[in-house]
Design an enzyme around this catalytic site. Sequence first.
Site, mmCIF file in Angstrom:
data_model
loop_
_atom_site.group_PDB
_atom_site.id
_atom_site.type_symbol
_atom_site.label_atom_id
_atom_site.label_comp_id
_atom_site.label_asym_id
_atom_site.label_seq_id
_atom_site.Cartn_x
_atom_site.Cartn_y
_atom_site.Cartn_z
ATOM 1 N N GLU A 208 -6.778 4.379 8.221
ATOM 2 C CA GLU A 208 -6.595 5.814 7.940
ATOM 3 C C GLU A 208 -7.864 6.404 7.340
ATOM 4 O O GLU A 208 -8.174 7.578 7.548
ATOM 5 C CB GLU A 208 -5.367 6.003 7.029
ATOM 6 C CG GLU A 208 -4.085 5.753 7.818
ATOM 7 C CD GLU A 208 -2.927 5.182 7.020
ATOM 8 O OE1 GLU A 208 -2.951 5.259 5.769
ATOM 9 O OE2 GLU A 208 -1.994 4.653 7.649
ATOM 10 N N GLU B 108 -5.050 -5.100 10.600
ATOM 11 C CA GLU B 108 -4.041 -4.075 10.812
ATOM 12 C C GLU B 108 -4.311 -3.364 12.143
ATOM 13 O O GLU B 108 -5.127 -2.432 12.200
ATOM 14 C CB GLU B 108 -4.074 -3.037 9.685
ATOM 15 C CG GLU B 108 -3.778 -3.611 8.320
ATOM 16 C CD GLU B 108 -3.237 -2.547 7.367
ATOM 17 O OE1 GLU B 108 -2.179 -2.803 6.777
ATOM 18 O OE2 GLU B 108 -3.836 -1.474 7.229
ATOM 19 N N GLY C 72 2.824 2.151 10.919
ATOM 20 C CA GLY C 72 3.767 3.252 10.781
ATOM 21 C C GLY C 72 4.495 3.600 12.063
ATOM 22 O O GLY C 72 5.153 4.633 12.151
ATOM 23 N N GLY D 70 3.027 -1.171 4.342
ATOM 24 C CA GLY D 70 2.987 0.262 4.071
ATOM 25 C C GLY D 70 4.379 0.803 3.791
ATOM 26 O O GLY D 70 4.886 0.729 2.671
ATOM 27 N N GLY D 71 5.020 1.325 4.819
ATOM 28 C CA GLY D 71 6.325 1.976 4.654
ATOM 29 C C GLY D 71 7.348 1.165 3.871
ATOM 30 O O GLY D 71 8.025 1.694 2.970
ATOM 31 N N HIS E 77 -9.480 0.922 5.231
ATOM 32 C CA HIS E 77 -8.185 1.108 5.906
ATOM 33 C C HIS E 77 -8.389 2.004 7.130
ATOM 34 O O HIS E 77 -9.209 2.922 7.089
ATOM 35 C CB HIS E 77 -7.177 1.733 4.941
ATOM 36 C CG HIS E 77 -5.781 1.683 5.470
ATOM 37 N ND1 HIS E 77 -5.325 2.575 6.413
ATOM 38 C CD2 HIS E 77 -4.763 0.818 5.236
ATOM 39 C CE1 HIS E 77 -4.077 2.264 6.725
ATOM 40 N NE2 HIS E 77 -3.708 1.206 6.027
ATOM 41 N N ASN F 296 0.871 -1.174 0.000
ATOM 42 C CA ASN F 296 0.000 0.000 0.000
ATOM 43 C C ASN F 296 0.912 1.229 0.000
ATOM 44 O O ASN F 296 1.557 1.523 1.002
ATOM 45 C CB ASN F 296 -0.884 -0.047 1.257
ATOM 46 C CG ASN F 296 -1.736 1.200 1.421
ATOM 47 O OD1 ASN F 296 -1.777 2.068 0.550
ATOM 48 N ND2 ASN F 296 -2.418 1.296 2.554
ATOM 49 N N TRP F 297 0.933 1.923 -1.137
ATOM 50 C CA TRP F 297 1.874 3.053 -1.263
ATOM 51 C C TRP F 297 1.320 4.331 -0.626
ATOM 52 O O TRP F 297 1.994 5.350 -0.601
ATOM 53 C CB TRP F 297 2.220 3.288 -2.741
ATOM 54 C CG TRP F 297 2.953 2.150 -3.383
ATOM 55 C CD1 TRP F 297 3.342 0.982 -2.783
ATOM 56 C CD2 TRP F 297 3.401 2.063 -4.743
ATOM 57 N NE1 TRP F 297 3.991 0.177 -3.688
ATOM 58 C CE2 TRP F 297 4.047 0.814 -4.898
ATOM 59 C CE3 TRP F 297 3.319 2.905 -5.848
ATOM 60 C CZ2 TRP F 297 4.597 0.403 -6.115
ATOM 61 C CZ3 TRP F 297 3.867 2.508 -7.061
ATOM 62 C CH2 TRP F 297 4.509 1.266 -7.193
ATOM 63 N N SER G 243 3.759 -2.326 10.311
ATOM 64 C CA SER G 243 5.213 -2.392 10.471
ATOM 65 C C SER G 243 5.806 -3.736 10.037
ATOM 66 O O SER G 243 6.730 -4.251 10.685
ATOM 67 C CB SER G 243 5.612 -2.049 11.910
ATOM 68 O OG SER G 243 5.200 -0.728 12.233
HETATM 69 P P1 13P Z 1 3.187 0.279 7.795
HETATM 70 O O1 13P Z 1 3.748 -0.976 7.159
HETATM 71 O O2 13P Z 1 3.901 1.515 7.371
HETATM 72 O O3 13P Z 1 3.076 0.121 9.272
HETATM 73 O O4 13P Z 1 1.694 0.448 7.233
HETATM 74 C C1 13P Z 1 0.825 -0.617 7.265
HETATM 75 C C2 13P Z 1 -0.393 -0.267 6.517
HETATM 76 O O5 13P Z 1 -1.166 0.574 6.941
HETATM 77 C C3 13P Z 1 -0.642 -0.942 5.241
HETATM 78 O O6 13P Z 1 -1.919 -0.713 4.771
#
Ligand code: 13P
Length: 249
Positions: free
Chosen positions: A96, A166, A172, A233-234, A94, A9-10, A212
């Site tokens: 977010e 998640e 993050g 994510g990251g 998600h 997920n960018w 993470s």
């Molecule tokens: P991180 O891998 O940066 O913790 O993000 C996870 C994420 O939200 C993927 O959708």
Amino acid sequence: MRSYYIAGNWKMHKTVSESVALAKELKAQLAGCKEKLLVAPAFTSLAAVAEVLKGSNIVLGAQNMGPEEQGAHTGEVSVLMLKDIGVRAVILGHSERRHSYLEGDTLINKKVLLALKHGIEPILCVGETLEEREAGKLESVIGTQVKEGLKGVDAAALKAVTIAYEPVWAIGTGKTATPEDADAVHAYIRKVLAGLYGEVASKAMCIQYGGSVKPDNAAQLMAKPNIDGALVGGAALKAESFAPIALFR
Ligand code: 13P
């Protein structure tokens, strides 16, 4: 052999040219990878990345979509538009979106059903906040998100759905759930799914872990019986960290 689903997920990162460059690197480095692979660039990069990924083993995903097919919905992107440019999967619910944009289960469910109607595979994200976990509400929060998110999804359509667990506190932050903790929640999600669709369908369901995930913890996480993949994510923003996760075995 069990196959894993590794998704990147960018988020709100990368211009079109940066996205194309990363997609090209991944296409080359992951050509022999046996796992199911997905990248989800920002909307603006989807069409260009679709061109790069043609003929590759990497599925193109979007990070969100509107709840309607078309119409007067300023700022939204429709499932028809996504399908038109080669998107085959979509991340929905998600945390977010749930927390920053106040998306609730009813709206997310509407999107899940709309994606399925058009043959786009949803990745339904669920996860608890630290406060909810500490208040002992983990199971009720996750149970509600799974049940409400899948409302109206029949057993045949379920095959196209992936669940991503998640934990919000692990996104993050560098704080990964321990493989044992994550596996326990995945097992609980499977129990909820078994209640809805039966044991066989629940066992066949792909449940990704996200929060993470890095090259150095991917193998331990995916060694767990209920963890079927990762939503990254990251570490998905660079080939040097995403490729080793996808090639974890
Ligand atoms: P991180 O891998 O940066 O913790 O993000 C996870 C994420 O939200 C993927 O959708």
